[in-house]
Design an enzyme around this catalytic site. Sequence first.
Site, short mmCIF file in Angstrom:
data_model
loop_
_atom_site.label_atom_id
_atom_site.label_comp_id
_atom_site.label_asym_id
_atom_site.label_seq_id
_atom_site.Cartn_x
_atom_site.Cartn_y
_atom_site.Cartn_z
N SER A 128 0.82 -1.22 0.00
CA SER A 128 0.00 0.00 0.00
C SER A 128 0.85 1.27 0.00
O SER A 128 1.94 1.31 0.59
CB SER A 128 -0.90 0.03 1.24
OG SER A 128 -1.62 -1.16 1.33
N GLU A 243 -3.29 -14.50 1.16
CA GLU A 243 -3.47 -13.65 2.34
C GLU A 243 -4.94 -13.65 2.77
O GLU A 243 -5.25 -13.78 3.94
CB GLU A 243 -3.02 -12.22 2.00
CG GLU A 243 -3.21 -11.23 3.14
CD GLU A 243 -2.77 -9.80 2.77
OE1 GLU A 243 -2.30 -9.58 1.64
OE2 GLU A 243 -2.91 -8.92 3.63
N GLU A 374 -15.50 -4.04 0.85
CA GLU A 374 -16.27 -3.51 -0.30
C GLU A 374 -15.62 -3.96 -1.61
O GLU A 374 -16.29 -4.39 -2.55
CB GLU A 374 -16.33 -1.98 -0.26
CG GLU A 374 -17.17 -1.39 0.86
CD GLU A 374 -16.48 -1.43 2.22
OE1 GLU A 374 -15.25 -1.62 2.27
OE2 GLU A 374 -17.18 -1.29 3.25
C1 LIG Z 1 -4.27 -2.38 10.41
C2 LIG Z 1 -3.83 -2.36 8.99
C3 LIG Z 1 -2.70 -3.07 8.61
C4 LIG Z 1 -2.25 -3.02 7.30
N1 LIG Z 1 -1.08 -3.64 6.98
C5 LIG Z 1 -0.58 -3.51 5.73
C6 LIG Z 1 0.71 -4.03 5.41
O1 LIG Z 1 1.37 -4.65 6.24
N2 LIG Z 1 1.19 -3.84 4.16
C7 LIG Z 1 0.48 -3.17 3.19
O2 LIG Z 1 0.95 -3.06 2.07
N3 LIG Z 1 -0.75 -2.63 3.46
C8 LIG Z 1 -1.27 -2.80 4.72
N4 LIG Z 1 -2.50 -2.23 5.02
C9 LIG Z 1 -3.16 -1.40 4.02
C10 LIG Z 1 -4.44 -1.98 3.47
O3 LIG Z 1 -4.20 -3.01 2.56
C11 LIG Z 1 -5.24 -0.81 2.85
O4 LIG Z 1 -5.64 0.01 3.92
C12 LIG Z 1 -6.43 -1.28 2.07
O5 LIG Z 1 -6.03 -1.90 0.89
C13 LIG Z 1 -7.39 -0.10 1.74
O6 LIG Z 1 -6.71 0.93 1.11
P1 LIG Z 1 -6.82 2.45 1.65
O7 LIG Z 1 -6.52 2.42 3.13
O8 LIG Z 1 -5.95 3.26 0.80
O9 LIG Z 1 -8.34 2.85 1.49
P2 LIG Z 1 -9.05 3.35 0.16
O10 LIG Z 1 -8.64 2.49 -0.98
O11 LIG Z 1 -8.81 4.82 0.01
O12 LIG Z 1 -10.56 3.08 0.48
C14 LIG Z 1 -11.36 3.98 1.25
C15 LIG Z 1 -12.79 3.45 1.28
O13 LIG Z 1 -13.33 3.40 -0.04
C16 LIG Z 1 -13.80 2.07 -0.35
N5 LIG Z 1 -13.54 1.78 -1.75
C17 LIG Z 1 -12.39 2.01 -2.42
N6 LIG Z 1 -12.49 1.59 -3.70
C18 LIG Z 1 -13.74 1.07 -3.84
C19 LIG Z 1 -14.45 0.47 -4.93
N7 LIG Z 1 -13.88 0.30 -6.13
N8 LIG Z 1 -15.73 0.04 -4.71
C20 LIG Z 1 -16.31 0.19 -3.49
N9 LIG Z 1 -15.68 0.76 -2.42
C21 LIG Z 1 -14.42 1.19 -2.59
C22 LIG Z 1 -13.03 1.17 0.57
O14 LIG Z 1 -13.72 -0.04 0.84
C23 LIG Z 1 -12.89 2.01 1.83
O15 LIG Z 1 -14.03 1.90 2.62
C24 LIG Z 1 -2.97 -2.29 6.33
C25 LIG Z 1 -4.14 -1.59 6.71
C26 LIG Z 1 -4.55 -1.62 8.01
C27 LIG Z 1 -5.78 -0.84 8.37
#
Ligand SMILES: Cc1cc2nc3c(=O)[nH]c(=O)nc-3n(C[C@H](O)[C@H](O)[C@H](O)COP(=O)(O)OP(=O)(O)OC[C@H]3O[C@@H](n4cnc5c(N)ncnc54)[C@H](O)[C@@H]3O)c2cc1C
Length: 387
Positions: A128, A243, A374
């Site tokens: 991410s 995963e 989602e």
């Molecule tokens: C506790 C924790 C640990 C993590 N650990 C890691 C790690 O070790 N390594 C790593 O690489 N990442 C890690 N992550 C990151 C995680 O994979 C991302 O947070 C996740 O993929 C969501 O991306 P974002 O946070 O950018 O949210 P966004 O992509 O910005 O999403 C925001 C909201 O919009 C919704 N949304 C987005 N796109 C769509 C769509 N097309 N249709 C419907 N709804 C949508 C999402 O469901 C969410 O509710 C971690 C996250 C957390 C919270």
Amino acid sequence: MDIELTPEDLAFRDEVRGFLQEKLTDRLKRAIVGGHVDEHLIVEWQKILYEQGWIAPNWPKEYGGPGWNITQKFIFENECAEAGAPPVLPFGLKMVGPVIYTFGNDEQKQRFLPDILQSNAWWCQGYSEPGAGSDLAALQTKAVRDGDDYLVTGQKIWTTYAQHADWIFCLVRTDPNAKKQEGISFMLIDMKSPGIDVRKINSIDNQHSLNEVFFDNVRVPAANLIGEENKGWTYAKYLLSHERTAIAGTAYSKRALERLREIASEEMAGGQPLWEDAMFRAKVAQVEVDLMALEYTELRAIASVAEGGAPGPESSILKIRGTEIQQAISELAVEACGYYAHALEPGIGNDYAAAISSQYLYGRAASIYGGSNEVQKNIIAKMVLGL
Ligand SMILES: Cc1cc2nc3c(=O)[nH]c(=O)nc-3n(C[C@H](O)[C@H](O)[C@H](O)COP(=O)(O)OP(=O)(O)OC[C@H]3O[C@@H](n4cnc5c(N)ncnc54)[C@H](O)[C@@H]3O)c2cc1C
């Protein structure tokens, strides 16, 4: 769930039980509390599993797996969960390990797999980025070829346990002009490389598991590229399906349900143990039914992997239901503890209250990481239902 166990299966179950009784001390059970890890205890436990030859149940035997059949894997997972064993860290054993033995070259297998099995190297996941979470293919961290090396510049975020990690597996952009999924590569980066800066992110329960990782012209040998340049998206998707299956965690949810019953028997409500309250029991029963259904679904997925397949888009179903159930159990645990569940510090209310509130708060993230629920629904609509 009833599974017909043969005498050999029962003997295996007893062997696992005997091992857990002997080796899994109360101290080691505290390796993961409220969703956060004690880095020393978890490594100690993983090394015990390695010594026994049981650290990587899903790995092929030739790479160090125990060669178990599907029933043995199921028994092992359930016995460990029931005994309160901490789940092993996924980043090496369940994520990058399978990628390396599936897509890596011989040199990479020899170099990295033994340290993963022996827990000598701690791994973290660099997928991410601030502008690339759900839309992971939008990632911008770039790797530019420079002789025998790449120079990596950019930022990762939410990197769990980067503060302990020796290595990070990263998705990087190697071709900025290609279609976005086609310009990505999968790279293994030594966390001690000059130019890497790890910055802490405090989570909602005031714990430190999360980080930002910055790369400033970090020199990475081309020998650390997995598979082919610009084919990283294929390896990344393979890893994500593993995963998601792992996140389902049904065996651990069964243990959490049992713990919930114990807590509800200790906590008083209206002059009687909460467990006597029919409304509360009905809620627990609903979760139990949901969990049983999920377990059957998980077994079907495990069976198809045992027959040689990789977990497919169905793993998204496991991820959604698994995390919804985990969250439902933690909500009921909070309900059982009442006001004391608001405390994040031990010593207020029953000794388990702090861990329950941490588990509840940090557990909100389960429906976000590994790809948000989602987004999993979108995958199911497209890939499973063909909509
Ligand atoms: C506790 C924790 C640990 C993590 N650990 C890691 C790690 O070790 N390594 C790593 O690489 N990442 C890690 N992550 C990151 C995680 O994979 C991302 O947070 C996740 O993929 C969501 O991306 P974002 O946070 O950018 O949210 P966004 O992509 O910005 O999403 C925001 C909201 O919009 C919704 N949304 C987005 N796109 C769509 C769509 N097309 N249709 C419907 N709804 C949508 C999402 O469901 C969410 O509710 C971690 C996250 C957390 C919270």
